[in-house]
Design a protein around this motif. Structure first.
Motif, PDB file in Angstrom:
ATOM      1  N   ALA A  93       0.670  -0.959   0.142  1.00 52.36           N
ATOM      2  CA  ALA A  93      -0.269  -0.281  -0.146  1.00 52.36           C
ATOM      3  C   ALA A  93       0.823   1.324   0.136  1.00 52.36           C
ATOM      4  CB  ALA A  93      -0.887   0.117   1.716  1.00 52.36           C
ATOM      5  N   GLU A  94       1.686   1.182   0.837  1.00 57.27           N
ATOM      6  CA  GLU A  94       2.821   2.116   0.295  1.00 57.27           C
ATOM      7  C   GLU A  94       3.522   2.639  -0.793  1.00 57.27           C
ATOM      8  OE1 GLU A  94       5.268   1.023   4.125  1.00 57.27           O
ATOM      9  OE2 GLU A  94       3.612   1.632   5.089  1.00 57.27           O
ATOM     10  N   PRO A  97       0.635   1.071  -4.194  1.00 61.23           N
ATOM     11  CA  PRO A  97      -0.983   2.165  -4.311  1.00 61.23           C
ATOM     12  C   PRO A  97      -1.724   1.708  -5.356  1.00 61.23           C
ATOM     13  CG  PRO A  97       0.538   3.919  -4.539  1.00 61.23           C
ATOM     14  CD  PRO A  97       1.718   2.958  -4.664  1.00 61.23           C
TER      15      PRO A  97
END
Length: 301
Positions: A93-94, A97
């Motif tokens: 996610a970091e 994304p």
């Protein structure tokens, strides 16, 4: 518009390991790639594109997962370490994304088709790309090909000697049971070396890449549909358990006696004086088929 993927470098790998209080273990084969050029090269050699769903085994901290997410339609990552599996979604996610990642926490050697239901992904995985633990690389590849017929091709990073064995041809020094068993499913080739320096911690052995493409059993003459895989693999195991012996002697236990083995071999069109290292998978398949066809009386010493 999807944000660019940020890959992990050496400082990032060590930082994640410190965050998780991770001490890489030999038991789980934990050597993490920290070189961006290496992981991008692996993705390129695997031919991963926007229509592919990738199965990655042993994603670890996510070094290879991130460029796979960048290139593919989605990634299913199978991780046995629950701590690593728990951190990977946040890393994705970091740093990647908006990409489609599914985590399966478990042992790849116990993986079954129902574990890989697509969920939000376009479909089940069709490509295997993995940095495999050296001690389980061969059984993992063979198990996945056996239980996931949808895997059409793959690229795996393994110990250099294992890479040689998987891709070896009949008559070559490294040729053995792993070579034949992989050839039952697919055509394999060496795809290049990987230097030790791209890993943390640095392993004590060299690594190499093996690429494979699944072939159609009905057209290859190797994995003939009239002979079961377990029958062929039993012949392979017997032949290479005593690889320096002639097939007549090496297959004596499997056939019931040396004369019985010779009868089967001659029925298969194989020289009883040959060694297993000279035979391709089609020849081993012929031996298993001949064992079915030879009458019990003919096998009686």
């Amino acid at each position: 518009m999807t944000s660019p993927v940020r890959l992990l470098g050496p400082a990032d790998v060590r930082g994640l390991a410190a965050e998780l209080d991770l001490r890489p273990t030999k038991r789980l084969g934990q050597n993490f790639v920290h070189d961006a050029n290496t992981v991008r090269r692996i993705v390129r050699l695997a031919g991963v594109g926007p229509d592919d769903v990738v199965l990655e085994v042993g994603p670890g901290l996510g070094s290879l997962t991130l460029p796979l997410l960048e290139a593919a339609a989605g990634v299913v990552a199978v991780e046995i370490d629950p701590v690593l599996a728990g951190r990977l979604p946040a890393t994705a996610a970091e740093r990647a994304p908006g990409r489609d990642l599914r985590i399966v926490t478990g042992d790849a050697l116990r993986l079954a088709p129902h574990d890989l239901t697509p969920g939000d992904l376009p479909r089940a995985p069709d490509v295997l790309v993995a940095n495999l633990p050296y001690n389980v690389a061969v059984p993992v590849v063979l198990h996945l090909l056996a239980v996931l017929p949808g895997l059409a091709r793959g690229l795996v990073m393994v110990q250099s000697e294992v890479a040689e064995r998987l891709a070896a041809r009949p008559g070559e020094k490294a040729y053995g049971a792993p070579s034949v068993k992989l050839a039952w499913y697919a055509d394999a080739r060496r795809a290049g070396p990987v230097p030790r320096a791209v890993f943390w911690p640095v392993p004590g052995v060299d690594s190499g890449l093996v690429a494979f493409t699944r072939h159609d059993p009905s057209s290859s003459g190797a994995a003939a549909t009239d002979v079961d895989r377990t029958e062929v693999f039993a012949v392979v195991d017997a032949a290479f358990a005593q690889r320096r012996k002639s097939l007549r002697a090496a297959l004596a236990g499997w056939a019931g006696s040396a004369p019985a083995a010779e009868t089967v071999l001659r029925a298969a069109g194989v020289d009883p004086g040959a060694r297993g290292e000279a035979l391709d998978v089609a020849a081993f398949t012929a031996i298993a088929r001949a064992r079915r066809a030879v009458t019990p009386d003919a096998l009686t010493p």
